[in-house]
Design a protein around this motif. Sequence first.
Motif, PDB file in Angstrom:
ATOM      1  N   GLN A   1      41.864  28.163  43.553  1.00 56.80           N
ATOM      2  CA  GLN A   1      42.315  29.175  42.745  1.00 56.80           C
ATOM      3  C   GLN A   1      41.746  30.370  42.794  1.00 56.80           C
ATOM      4  O   GLN A   1      40.750  30.625  42.979  1.00 56.80           O
ATOM      5  CB  GLN A   1      41.616  28.395  41.226  1.00 56.80           C
ATOM      6  N   ILE A  29      41.926  34.070  40.801  1.00 59.57           N
ATOM      7  CA  ILE A  29      41.802  34.490  39.628  1.00 59.57           C
ATOM      8  C   ILE A  29      42.322  36.159  39.569  1.00 59.57           C
ATOM      9  O   ILE A  29      41.496  36.907  39.507  1.00 59.57           O
ATOM     10  CB  ILE A  29      40.544  34.532  38.836  1.00 59.57           C
ATOM     11  N   ASP A  30      43.432  36.224  39.944  1.00 54.66           N
ATOM     12  CA  ASP A  30      44.239  37.709  39.886  1.00 54.66           C
ATOM     13  C   ASP A  30      45.620  37.417  39.732  1.00 54.66           C
ATOM     14  O   ASP A  30      46.517  36.758  40.489  1.00 54.66           O
ATOM     15  CB  ASP A  30      43.867  38.047  41.284  1.00 54.66           C
ATOM     16  N   THR A  31      46.052  38.184  38.821  1.00 58.53           N
ATOM     17  CA  THR A  31      47.583  37.979  38.211  1.00 58.53           C
ATOM     18  C   THR A  31      48.669  38.559  39.626  1.00 58.53           C
ATOM     19  O   THR A  31      49.685  38.187  39.918  1.00 58.53           O
ATOM     20  CB  THR A  31      48.056  38.605  37.307  1.00 58.53           C
ATOM     21  N   GLN A  32      48.009  39.481  40.293  1.00 56.42           N
ATOM     22  CA  GLN A  32      48.560  40.134  41.469  1.00 56.42           C
ATOM     23  C   GLN A  32      48.784  39.211  42.555  1.00 56.42           C
ATOM     24  O   GLN A  32      49.876  39.203  43.573  1.00 56.42           O
ATOM     25  CB  GLN A  32      47.860  41.379  41.640  1.00 56.42           C
ATOM     26  N   TYR A  33      47.837  38.066  42.607  1.00 58.72           N
ATOM     27  CA  TYR A  33      47.939  37.249  43.720  1.00 58.72           C
ATOM     28  C   TYR A  33      49.295  36.395  43.676  1.00 58.72           C
ATOM     29  O   TYR A  33      49.753  35.945  44.656  1.00 58.72           O
ATOM     30  CB  TYR A  33      46.740  36.360  43.784  1.00 58.72           C
ATOM     31  N   ASP A  34      49.379  35.983  42.452  1.00 62.12           N
ATOM     32  CA  ASP A  34      50.672  35.206  42.171  1.00 62.12           C
ATOM     33  C   ASP A  34      51.978  35.657  42.667  1.00 62.12           C
ATOM     34  O   ASP A  34      52.887  35.322  43.209  1.00 62.12           O
ATOM     35  CB  ASP A  34      50.748  34.717  40.597  1.00 62.12           C
ATOM     36  N   TYR A  35      52.037  37.227  42.094  1.00 60.19           N
ATOM     37  CA  TYR A  35      53.106  38.020  42.445  1.00 60.19           C
ATOM     38  C   TYR A  35      53.142  38.171  44.080  1.00 60.19           C
ATOM     39  O   TYR A  35      54.206  38.016  44.632  1.00 60.19           O
ATOM     40  CB  TYR A  35      53.101  39.379  41.960  1.00 60.19           C
TER      41      TYR A  35
END
Length: 137
Positions: free
Chosen positions: A44, A46-52
């Motif tokens: 997991q 925890i970084d919104t930019q990682y999903d992007y």
Amino acid sequence: MKKFIYLILAFSIIACVPQNKPQDSSSNPEISPSKNDDGEWDLQVIDTQYDYFLNAIAKPMNMYSESYLKNKNTFLVNEWNSYYYSGKYRNVIESSIDYDPQENYGLKFEYKLYQVFAYVQWKYGLRMSGLSGADIR
């Protein structure tokens, strides 16, 4: 960049010294993989930019084989840990990674771990020897 540890690699359980206790100089923070409730290895981030990054920039998982990713991850984890223990890139690398190349983590876990290294290169400009520009679309 100090929050990097919180943005990257939370292998379900982060085996780091709690922040409310003083850190013992003899202990090293370490990120250790663990299994999720289904018994599968999971990662997991925890970084919104990682999903992007995974959806828009990283190559899709079907472009890699598990053996290729395992070989790359073995090399990259060793490089990462050498940076950590030498104190190089302290503003980005705040913990070591406990990774056993003999363990069968599965394609999904290997892919996500590999993309963490590609993400660090993309976001922070940290060039690692095991990555090439071809690893990012």
